[in-house]
Every structure is written in structure tokens, then in C-alpha cells.
Enzyme design. Structure first.
Site, mmCIF file in Angstrom:
data_model
loop_
_atom_site.group_PDB
_atom_site.id
_atom_site.type_symbol
_atom_site.label_atom_id
_atom_site.label_comp_id
_atom_site.label_asym_id
_atom_site.label_seq_id
_atom_site.Cartn_x
_atom_site.Cartn_y
_atom_site.Cartn_z
ATOM 1 N N ARG A 105 58.248 47.544 18.768
ATOM 2 C CA ARG A 105 58.486 48.420 17.027
ATOM 3 C C ARG A 105 58.527 47.480 16.224
ATOM 4 N NH1 ARG A 105 62.937 51.956 16.535
ATOM 5 N NH2 ARG A 105 64.401 51.048 17.457
ATOM 6 N N THR A 109 58.814 48.000 9.285
ATOM 7 C CA THR A 109 58.587 49.416 8.962
ATOM 8 C C THR A 109 58.707 49.833 10.192
ATOM 9 O OG1 THR A 109 56.647 49.078 10.774
ATOM 10 C CG2 THR A 109 56.266 48.033 8.392
ATOM 11 N N ASP A 201 68.987 52.358 28.791
ATOM 12 C CA ASP A 201 67.073 51.601 29.048
ATOM 13 C C ASP A 201 67.151 51.460 30.642
ATOM 14 O OD1 ASP A 201 66.214 49.239 27.386
ATOM 15 O OD2 ASP A 201 65.192 49.283 28.931
ATOM 16 N N ASP A 204 65.668 48.453 31.719
ATOM 17 C CA ASP A 204 67.068 47.456 31.751
ATOM 18 C C ASP A 204 67.754 47.215 33.039
ATOM 19 O OD1 ASP A 204 66.429 46.150 29.553
ATOM 20 O OD2 ASP A 204 68.681 46.573 28.294
HETATM 21 N N1 URA Z 1 64.308 53.884 26.070
HETATM 22 C C1 URA Z 1 65.115 53.584 26.697
HETATM 23 O O1 URA Z 1 64.575 53.571 27.433
HETATM 24 N N2 URA Z 1 66.188 54.700 26.523
HETATM 25 C C2 URA Z 1 66.391 55.354 25.245
HETATM 26 O O2 URA Z 1 67.275 56.394 25.982
HETATM 27 C C3 URA Z 1 65.217 55.937 25.201
HETATM 28 C C4 URA Z 1 64.384 54.937 24.680
#
Ligand code: URA
Length: 210
Positions: A105, A109, A201, A204
Site C-alpha cells: 500500500r 495514496t 493480522d 502475523d
Molecule cells: N489484513 C489482515 O490481516 N487483517 C485484517 O483485519 C485486515 C487486513
């Protein structure tokens, strides 16, 4: 919500997803559960694969038996979290062709920028399943589908573990021809684009990073 969304309500999927959501679930358990759930989701996402008949000989006699028709299907992982979902599906469909799309990302932007894209040949002749565990804002999913379509894919499915209403709507607007299959539709997104209640995440949690 849109008709192009399928929520897989199978009790085993729902049970495993609940375990994955829990903060105290370890990386090892998370990975194992993801593998198991991806097999069940693969079953659902491949439901419409075409069959043809072939002649085989059993120990008893000859028969006409069903086999999958056409070219091997293509699995496209959106890096990096897509790989966790893809590994399990590959156990079920080991002959699938595999592609990867890497997007980051742009901090200015906030739009996805491609840094890697390697896709199988003849996508126009294959069912193509694009996988990413989290359909959050939908920005990277939409961008990945743009790339896959530019390479010729027509018969596409998008498979995720969790979806937000915002992400589903964004996908429906950008790619109304692509069915979305998910294990759950959550409440929404927080200010950082994370799914609420979600599972945190996904990358992670599956790779043990922070
Ligand atoms: N990516 C993730 O790993 N978790 C989220 O909640 C949103 C995007």
C-alpha cells in the site's frame, strides 16, 4: 448483501474459525486450523468444476466414470497471507497451477502498488481461484483481480476466510462477475482497515511475526 457472496456456514468451518479468532490461539494452532479450514473451503469453491466421462477398467468390468474436464485449475495467492490459505487447498488439488500477486500500500495514496506478479499460462481456459484470508477494504483484492483478468482469466472465484461488508461491496462494484466465498461476514472495518471483530493480522498470526 449481494448475491455474489457465499458464506460457508458448515459447522466445522464455523468451529475452526472461532478457534482461529481467539487471541490466545498459538501460531502453530492457527496454522493447523487454517490448513484444515482451507480444505473445507476448497470443497465449496470447487463445487461447480465441470466433469466429463472417461472409460476405465475396474477389477470387475469396464465403466464410464467422471473426471474433471478441461485444463488444471489455477490458484492465485495474494502475498503473503494468501499462501496460508493456498497450502491447504493444494493438498486437495495437488495438480493446480499456482500464481502469486504481491502488492503493497502506497503510504501517500493508500492505493495498492504491484511489486510481484507471476501467473500461470492459459488462464482463459482455467477456473481461477484467487485467495486471500482477509477481504478488508477490498483494494488489494480488486487490484489482484485486475491483474488476473488482464492475463486472460474469465472464470474466477475469490476465496477468503473473513470478509467485511465494505470489502464485499467494493468487489461487487469492481468485479460483479467474480463470486466471493468466505467463512464469515464480519461487522466492518476499524480506522486502520482491520476487520472487526476479525482475527487480527492474518499474516502475523500465521507466520508468528509482529
Ligand atoms: N489484513 C489482515 O490481516 N487483517 C485484517 O483485519 C485486515 C487486513
Amino acid at each position: 448483501m449481494s448475491t455474489h457472496l457465499t458464506v460457508v456456514t458448515h459447522p466445522l468451518v464455523q468451529h475452526k474459525l472461532t478457534l482461529m479468532r481467539k487471541t490466545e490461539t498459538s501460531t502453530a494452532s492457527f496454522r493447523q486450523l487454517l490448513r484444515e479450514i482451507s480444505l473445507l473451503l476448497a470443497y465449496e469453491v470447487t463445487r461447480e468444476l465441470d466433469l466429463t466421462q472417461t472409460t476405465i477398467t475396474t477389477p470387475m468390468c469396464e465403466m464410464q466414470a467422471p473426471i474433471l474436464e478441461g485444463k488444471k485449475l489455477a490458484l492465485i495467492s495474494i502475498l503473503r497471507a494468501g499462501n496460508g490459505l493456498m497450502d491447504g487447498i493444494l493438498e486437495l488439488i495437488p495438480a493446480a497451477r499456482v500464481g502469486f500477486v504481491g502488492l503493497y500500500r502506497d503510504p501517500q495514496t493508500l492505493q495498492p502498488v504491484e511489486y510481484y506478479c507471476k501467473l500461470p499460462a492459459s488462464l482463459e481456459e482455467r477456473m481461477t481461484i484467487v485467495v486471500d484470508p482477509m477481504l478488508a477494504t477490498g483494494n488489494s483484492s480488486v487490484a489482484a483481480l485486475d491483474l488476473v483478468k488482464a492475463k486472460g482469466a474469465k472464470n474466477i472465484r475469490f476465496l477468503c476466510l473473513l470478509a467485511s461488508p465494505e470489502g464485499v461491496e467494493r468487489m461487487r462494484q469492481a468485479h460483479p462477475d467474480v463470486p466471493v466465498i468466505t467463512a464469515a461476514l464480519d461487522e466492518g472495518l476499524n480506522d486502520h482497515g482491520y476487520i472487526i471483530p476479525g482475527l487480527g493480522d492474518a499474516g502475523d498470526r500465521m507466520f508468528g511475526t509482529k
